[in-house]
Design an enzyme around this catalytic site. Structure first.
Site, mmCIF file in Angstrom:
data_model
loop_
_atom_site.group_PDB
_atom_site.id
_atom_site.type_symbol
_atom_site.label_atom_id
_atom_site.label_comp_id
_atom_site.label_asym_id
_atom_site.label_seq_id
_atom_site.Cartn_x
_atom_site.Cartn_y
_atom_site.Cartn_z
ATOM 1 N N GLU A 1 13.225 -3.698 -10.711
ATOM 2 C CA GLU A 1 11.989 -2.947 -10.460
ATOM 3 C C GLU A 1 12.225 -2.041 -9.254
ATOM 4 O OE1 GLU A 1 7.606 -3.905 -8.559
ATOM 5 O OE2 GLU A 1 8.437 -5.349 -9.991
ATOM 6 N N GLU B 1 3.809 2.517 -2.933
ATOM 7 C CA GLU B 1 2.989 1.305 -3.039
ATOM 8 C C GLU B 1 2.275 1.064 -1.713
ATOM 9 O OE1 GLU B 1 3.432 -3.299 -4.645
ATOM 10 O OE2 GLU B 1 5.156 -2.316 -3.681
#
Length: 399
Positions: A220, A225
């Protein structure tokens, strides 16, 4: 009076004589000196005594060294060997770094304009990360005005229409969107034009790449974020299976948070890098956002962030050259992580999660009121700033 060397010579006995004193006679006993035989004795090898001290052996003569001295010398020799052999090896190891040679990139895919959403699938249902959301299909997202696109921008929003008096209400989660690109990628240069980032108490938005069907085996890559008020800046993170570490030489401008990318370490914190406060949230949005670029190649994964007024001309000309961009914001080299085996078949994902594993864990420390799920369910107006605005996404492949 001398020594007698003749063995047959009889030993003289004591002889006596008298001496008169005024008080009377006194008897005195006398005789010759003791007899010492030297027959058969050879004194030629006897050590000769010298009144002067014997000179000691020089310090550099090993024959004169004691066991203690030998031990010191051996220990010193071992230390020297370590310094001469081991230290250079460790220094060389610590300075290992991949060769990010220049690659020529050509545009392979693009997400833009009114067809921006056509290349994405809408994930439907509850969130795999235990978020307090209902991810809705495209039709419902369009009806609720959660996704829409123009020639210049594509918008992804959290629902602000459902309140505590609504039927149904948001007591089991608020409507939101999660997009997954239909195309899956391996390696490449990804250019994301991000004009506005979502933020606010309870939010957990992300722009990332993953193979949804094979997590964590295929890795990932979190490009953008944040959580809740998002005052700490953008976080860029890798999550992998075991055997991927970033405790190595890295060339980057932002700050490392953790070096272990293994998803089972520290509640799947991953190996994160955090940018400045201006790289996400209200400060970023006030500056009209910018470009975030991610290069994924066997040598490593690197991320750059450029403010709207500082975008390299080669990006705007669609001829990007990462070798000319200087130090990356985040650098994840392949020194102790086989990038090729840890990252495969990645879809581009953009979503706005609520609460969930990450935002809930940070909720109280973020200065947010009540608790995460109650706040999200009962305050629809709190999510007016919880939206992504994208310009275009471009995917380049090395030629």
């Amino acid at each position: 009076m001398g020594w007698e060397n003749t063995p047959a010579q009889p030993k003289a006995g004591p002889a006596s004589f008298q001496v008169r004193d005024t008080d009377g006679p006194v008897e005195m006993v006398t005789g010759p000196p003791p007899y010492y035989s030297t027959q058969g004795q050879d004194y030629s090898d006897y050590p000769r005594r010298n009144m002067r001290s014997q000179s000691a052996a020089p310090w550099w003569n090993p024959r004169s060294w004691s066991k203690k001295t030998w031990a010191i010398v051996v220990a010193a020799a071992i230390i020297i060997l370590i310094i001469v052999i081991v230290v250079p090896v460790e220094v060389t190891k610590a300075n290992r770094y991949p060769n990010y040679t220049k690659l020529n990139y050509a545009l392979a895919d693009e997400y833009s304009g009114t067809t921006f959403f056509d290349k994405f699938n809408y994930f439907v249902g509850y969130d795999p990360a235990q978020g307090f959301v209902h991810y809705v299909p495209r039709e419902q997202a369009t009806q609720l005005n959660l996704t829409y696109a123009s020639e210049d921008s594509a918008i992804i929003r959290v629902d602000t229409s459902v309140g505590p008096e609504s039927v149904p209400d948001a007591s089991t989660g608020r409507f939101s969107v999660r997009l997954e690109s239909q195309t899956q990628y391996e390696n490449g240069l990804f250019i994301f034009d991000v004009k506005h980032t979502p933020f606010g108490c309870g939010t957990w938005p992300a722009l990332w790449l993953v193979d949804p069907a094979n997590w964590p085996d295929h890795g990932e890559i979190d490009v953008m974020e944040a959580a809740n008020k998002a005052t700490d800046g953008n976080q860029m993170t890798l999550h992998t299976t075991d055997g991927c570490s970033m405790d190595v030489k890295r060339i980057m401008s932002d700050s490392s948070l953790s070096n272990d990318c293994y998803n089972a370490t520290d509640n799947n914190a991953g190996c994160g890098v955090r940018g400045s406060a201006a790289t996400y949230g209200s400060a970023y949005n006030d500056a009209q956002g910018g470009i975030i670029a991610m290069e994924w190649r066997n040598e490593g994964i690197r991320v750059w962030q450029f403010g709207r007024s500082n975008i390299p001309t080669d990006i705007t000309a669609k001829n990007p050259d990462p070798s000319s961009w200087g130090s990356a914001s985040a650098d994840f080299p392949n020194t102790n992580c086989d990038i090729g085996s840890h990252f495969k078949n990645q879809s581009i994902i953009a979503n706005i999660d609520l609460c969930g594993q990450y935002a809930s864990a940070l909720y109280a420390s973020s200065g947010c009121p009540s608790n995460c799920t109650d706040y999200v369910a009962n305050n629809p107006d709190a999510f007016t700033s919880a939206f992504w605005e994208f310009g275009r996404f471009e995917v380049y492949k090395a030629t």
